[in-house]
Write an enzyme that holds these catalytic residues in place. Sequence first.
Site, mmCIF file in Angstrom:
data_model
loop_
_atom_site.group_PDB
_atom_site.id
_atom_site.type_symbol
_atom_site.label_atom_id
_atom_site.label_comp_id
_atom_site.label_asym_id
_atom_site.label_seq_id
_atom_site.Cartn_x
_atom_site.Cartn_y
_atom_site.Cartn_z
ATOM 1 N N TYR A 1 -10.159 -10.507 -6.138
ATOM 2 C CA TYR A 1 -9.216 -10.462 -7.332
ATOM 3 C C TYR A 1 -9.153 -11.708 -7.887
ATOM 4 O O TYR A 1 -8.616 -11.947 -9.008
ATOM 5 C CB TYR A 1 -7.701 -10.064 -6.601
ATOM 6 C CG TYR A 1 -7.405 -8.960 -6.028
ATOM 7 C CD1 TYR A 1 -7.473 -7.714 -6.412
ATOM 8 C CD2 TYR A 1 -7.241 -9.065 -4.531
ATOM 9 C CE1 TYR A 1 -7.344 -6.663 -5.838
ATOM 10 C CE2 TYR A 1 -7.410 -7.715 -3.937
ATOM 11 C CZ TYR A 1 -7.066 -6.655 -4.520
ATOM 12 O OH TYR A 1 -7.124 -5.399 -3.947
ATOM 13 N N ARG B 1 -1.439 -2.557 -6.672
ATOM 14 C CA ARG B 1 -1.754 -3.575 -5.605
ATOM 15 C C ARG B 1 -2.491 -4.384 -6.222
ATOM 16 O O ARG B 1 -2.726 -5.570 -6.206
ATOM 17 C CB ARG B 1 -2.239 -2.870 -4.244
ATOM 18 C CG ARG B 1 -2.344 -4.054 -3.145
ATOM 19 C CD ARG B 1 -2.846 -3.043 -2.063
ATOM 20 N NE ARG B 1 -3.439 -3.916 -1.051
ATOM 21 C CZ ARG B 1 -2.849 -4.726 -0.094
ATOM 22 N NH1 ARG B 1 -1.442 -4.757 -0.100
ATOM 23 N NH2 ARG B 1 -3.369 -5.413 0.663
ATOM 24 N N LYS C 1 -1.618 -2.624 8.153
ATOM 25 C CA LYS C 1 -2.859 -2.114 8.459
ATOM 26 C C LYS C 1 -3.067 -3.122 9.948
ATOM 27 O O LYS C 1 -2.477 -4.156 9.891
ATOM 28 C CB LYS C 1 -3.861 -2.392 7.844
ATOM 29 C CG LYS C 1 -4.345 -1.189 6.635
ATOM 30 C CD LYS C 1 -5.862 -1.712 5.920
ATOM 31 C CE LYS C 1 -6.114 -0.593 5.289
ATOM 32 N NZ LYS C 1 -7.525 -0.932 4.545
ATOM 33 N N ARG D 1 0.744 -1.214 -0.047
ATOM 34 C CA ARG D 1 0.034 -0.120 -0.110
ATOM 35 C C ARG D 1 0.990 1.227 0.231
ATOM 36 O O ARG D 1 2.047 1.233 0.446
ATOM 37 C CB ARG D 1 -1.142 0.098 1.367
ATOM 38 C CG ARG D 1 -1.714 -1.229 1.501
ATOM 39 C CD ARG D 1 -2.520 -1.199 2.780
ATOM 40 N NE ARG D 1 -3.633 -2.179 2.666
ATOM 41 C CZ ARG D 1 -3.081 -3.315 3.636
ATOM 42 N NH1 ARG D 1 -2.065 -3.590 3.957
ATOM 43 N NH2 ARG D 1 -4.020 -4.238 3.482
ATOM 44 N N HIS E 1 -3.977 -9.344 4.217
ATOM 45 C CA HIS E 1 -5.221 -9.180 4.502
ATOM 46 C C HIS E 1 -5.714 -9.898 5.633
ATOM 47 O O HIS E 1 -5.128 -11.127 5.885
ATOM 48 C CB HIS E 1 -6.212 -9.630 3.219
ATOM 49 C CG HIS E 1 -6.313 -8.880 2.102
ATOM 50 N ND1 HIS E 1 -6.605 -9.292 0.655
ATOM 51 C CD2 HIS E 1 -6.247 -7.799 1.812
ATOM 52 C CE1 HIS E 1 -6.542 -8.245 -0.057
ATOM 53 N NE2 HIS E 1 -6.315 -7.375 0.588
ATOM 54 N N HIS F 1 -3.013 2.149 -5.608
ATOM 55 C CA HIS F 1 -3.659 1.078 -5.071
ATOM 56 C C HIS F 1 -4.193 0.165 -6.125
ATOM 57 O O HIS F 1 -3.904 -1.133 -6.133
ATOM 58 C CB HIS F 1 -5.061 1.545 -4.438
ATOM 59 C CG HIS F 1 -5.554 0.421 -3.238
ATOM 60 N ND1 HIS F 1 -4.646 0.282 -2.220
ATOM 61 C CD2 HIS F 1 -6.421 -0.510 -3.333
ATOM 62 C CE1 HIS F 1 -5.079 -0.706 -1.550
ATOM 63 N NE2 HIS F 1 -6.309 -1.027 -2.225
#
Length: 305
Positions: free
Chosen positions: A284, A252, A174, A150, A275, A249
Amino acid sequence: MKRQHELEEHYGKMTQAFRIWMKQAGYTDTTQKEYMREAYGYLESLEGAEVEQAAKMHVISFLVSKQRGAGDRARNRTLSAIRSFYTALIDFELAVRNPAMEVKKSKTEKNKKPVYLEEDELAASLAFIDGRYRARNIAIFLLMSYCGLRVGEVHRLNRSDFNSVRGTIEVFGKGRKWNEIPVPEELASVLTEVAQDRITPYKEQEDALFVSQKGRRLSIRQIQKIASQTFEAFKSEYPNAANKKLSCHKLRHTFATILLKNGVDIRVVKELLGHASIETTMIYTHVNNEQKKEAMATIRLPINI
């Protein structure tokens, strides 16, 4: 909206808790500002009612009030902000339940196919990275498109996060989670060059891997600008990509799509992307028109019909 100081008089303890929670959770400065703005808007909509007494209806009413002219993406981002707000209050024992979790996100956005570059387009776009800091900018582009980082993770990278011997980078993502990612050999060589030749930082103790021409850690906005300029130059020469809304993004997205198209296990892709849930990675698993044609080409109709 009421003046911020009026809301602070009534909800100050909670807004302060939210700021502290987001900072320790590793949210970017941009996200913190946006989420605080949404939180203030939500608090104003309560019209003085206590936050912990608010119900699902209050959250939905706030979302509806903001929905005029806003799309599903904006609605879901507002909902995410309110969910995070309540999560912070629960963590600090200022609330016991999160009514925003009872509100479903818009399915329209969740089912939307991610925008990405084909492998040949991605390779071609690299030729449009030029200028005095070409090596640095190529490294940034490659980290997002071939490692799936990211933009905030690229911004936070330090020289000490890159292990040239092991060929890995430690990514602070994150949820304040660290994720070790193996780096392709070609990219490792570029990162080694960048680390050795980076601009002398303004502050001697600065460990940032990517430094601006003023000697400070390269900001998220500067990284986005590098990508934007590259995409503009690329699309001017490749009209087939002109209608694609490309951004950091989207690189990504490209990384995840390439891995899945190459047959990499989705559980591995999930870990590489950092994730929390495999459901997030599932977006995806889309297919393109060429794959559809290849699939249909395997069908053999009877000769005599």
